[in-house]
Write an enzyme that holds these catalytic residues in place. Structure first.
Site, PDB file in Angstrom:
ATOM      1  N   GLU A  11       0.823  -1.217   0.000  1.00 53.22           N
ATOM      2  CA  GLU A  11       0.000   0.000   0.000  1.00 53.22           C
ATOM      3  C   GLU A  11       0.850   1.257   0.000  1.00 53.22           C
ATOM      4  O   GLU A  11       0.518   2.245  -0.660  1.00 53.22           O
ATOM      5  CB  GLU A  11      -0.947  -0.017   1.198  1.00 53.22           C
ATOM      6  CG  GLU A  11      -2.099  -0.997   1.083  1.00 53.22           C
ATOM      7  CD  GLU A  11      -1.678  -2.448   1.298  1.00 53.22           C
ATOM      8  OE1 GLU A  11      -2.427  -3.356   0.889  1.00 53.22           O
ATOM      9  OE2 GLU A  11      -0.594  -2.661   1.896  1.00 53.22           O
ATOM     10  N   HIS A  57     -11.144  -6.111   7.819  1.00 52.53           N
ATOM     11  CA  HIS A  57     -11.778  -5.896   6.522  1.00 52.53           C
ATOM     12  C   HIS A  57     -13.044  -5.055   6.619  1.00 52.53           C
ATOM     13  O   HIS A  57     -13.790  -4.951   5.637  1.00 52.53           O
ATOM     14  CB  HIS A  57     -12.139  -7.232   5.866  1.00 52.53           C
ATOM     15  CG  HIS A  57     -10.977  -8.098   5.544  1.00 52.53           C
ATOM     16  ND1 HIS A  57     -10.393  -8.922   6.468  1.00 52.53           N
ATOM     17  CD2 HIS A  57     -10.276  -8.262   4.399  1.00 52.53           C
ATOM     18  CE1 HIS A  57      -9.388  -9.574   5.917  1.00 52.53           C
ATOM     19  NE2 HIS A  57      -9.294  -9.190   4.656  1.00 52.53           N
TER      20      HIS A  57
END
Length: 347
Positions: A70, A139
């Protein structure tokens, strides 16, 4: 009249996934500087299929996969933006942004200021957020409050397909970095707060009618999703539909303000609503303590104090990591929202 009808843009019924894909399709075709990349967004079309088919249409140099990094994804996007491109980077889940936080906060958000305007960071970072897949604390987070604290970032969260496409186009065309949060629970249909999955298809919702071409929903612009006179509900994302269900079940004439752009904030729309109704409820899915609702509550108190007829109510998620098996209890539902509405009306 026939001529006016012929000039209307073509409209299609879309889910939020289809609307987001349409926005990226429009911008890839319209602007050769737009590129899209992230984990699995190329050949596979993204974990939620938002970019499905775009690589086949525009090629691997415009829509491509990135390594599982990321920090690398956002760092590359900052460099691309500084040198004239308009990257749309996907972080597969909002929970995964933390390794990229230094690139987002120290580089993207500050580049315009650090360079005295010589460089900008016209990048959009798409992030699926919130509950809906029983993904638990890795998540299912809603980290919008963290981004609103950073000067130089814009933070957006649509609640329907029409806004999703118009806001994403506006974000891609914006010269500032935009955090574009997408509620997973709304990807495939509107949500009434009572079921794990969409209660009705988007085909039954008026805001599923989406122009096929280019249009913008202005950033910094809230929407009066439901007009009312007794209570103002300030919310965004999935909670728009939970608030609607609670208002319907209680019979309270609640006005629901969908922020759409969380920051910068459309404060006049909020203030006008609360001054009209005299009561306010702030609602979001994220953790209560230091959530964005605290900022909303403070702003309403500052600007509407003499118009308030009851204490401001706040409904939010638990102050705990997002539980896997107990997602539905964590998620603010109509019963909790209805109870807060009743308290506001009885005060």
């Amino acid at each position: 009249m026939s001529q006016l009808l012929e000039e209307q843009p073509a409209v299609s019924t879309m889910t939020m996934i289809q609307a987001l894909r349409s926005a990226m399709d429009v911008m890839l075709a319209r602007d050769p500087d737009v590129v899209i990349f992230g984990q699995d967004v190329g050949y596979f079309g993204g974990v939620f299929r938002c970019t499905d088919g775009l690589q086949a249409r525009y090629g691997k140099h415009r829509v491509f996969d990135a390594p599982i990094s990321e920090g690398g994804i956002v760092g590359v996007a900052v460099g691309m933006g500084a040198y004239g491109l308009r990257p749309v980077a996907e972080i597969q889940f909002a929970d995964y942004f933390y390794p990229a936080s230094d690139q987002i906060v120290s580089e993207a958000a500050r580049l315009r200021y650090r360079s005295a305007g010589d460089f900008t960071a016209p990048l959009t970072i798409r992030m699926p957020c919130g509950g809906g897949i029983y993904g638990g604390q890795t998540h299912s987070q809603s980290p919008e409050a963290l981004f609103t604290h950073v000067c130089g970032l814009r933070t957006v969260m649509p609640s329907n397909p029409y806004d999703a496409k118009g806001l994403l186009i506006a974000a891609i065309e914006c010269d500032d970095p935009v955090i574009f949060l997408e509620p997973k629970r709304l990807y495939n249909g509107p949500f009434d707060g009572h079921h794990d999955r969409p209660s009705t298809p988007w085909t039954d919702h008026p805001l599923s009618q989406v122009p096929e071409g280019h249009y913008r929903v202005p950033l910094e612009s809230a929407s009066v999703y439901r007009a009312g006179s007794q209570l103002s509900v300030i919310t965004y994302g999935t909670m728009v539909y939970v608030a609607e269900a609670a208002a319907r079940e209680t019979g309270i004439d609640a006005e629901i303000i969908d922020l759409r752009s969380i920051w910068p904030l459309d404060l006049p729309t909020i203030v006008n609503s609360v001054k009209k109704t005299g009561r306010c409820l702030v609602l979001h899915e994220a953790t209560r303590t230091s959530g964005f609702g605290a900022e909303l509550l403070a702003l309403v108190q500052e600007h509407c104090f003499y118009h308030l007829e009851a204490p401001i109510e706040r409904v939010a998620g638990w102050d705990t990591p997002y539980p896997h098996a107990q997602e539905w209890d964590y998620f603010p539902g109509p019963a909790r929202v209805a109870a807060a509405m009743q308290r506001a009306m009885e005060s």
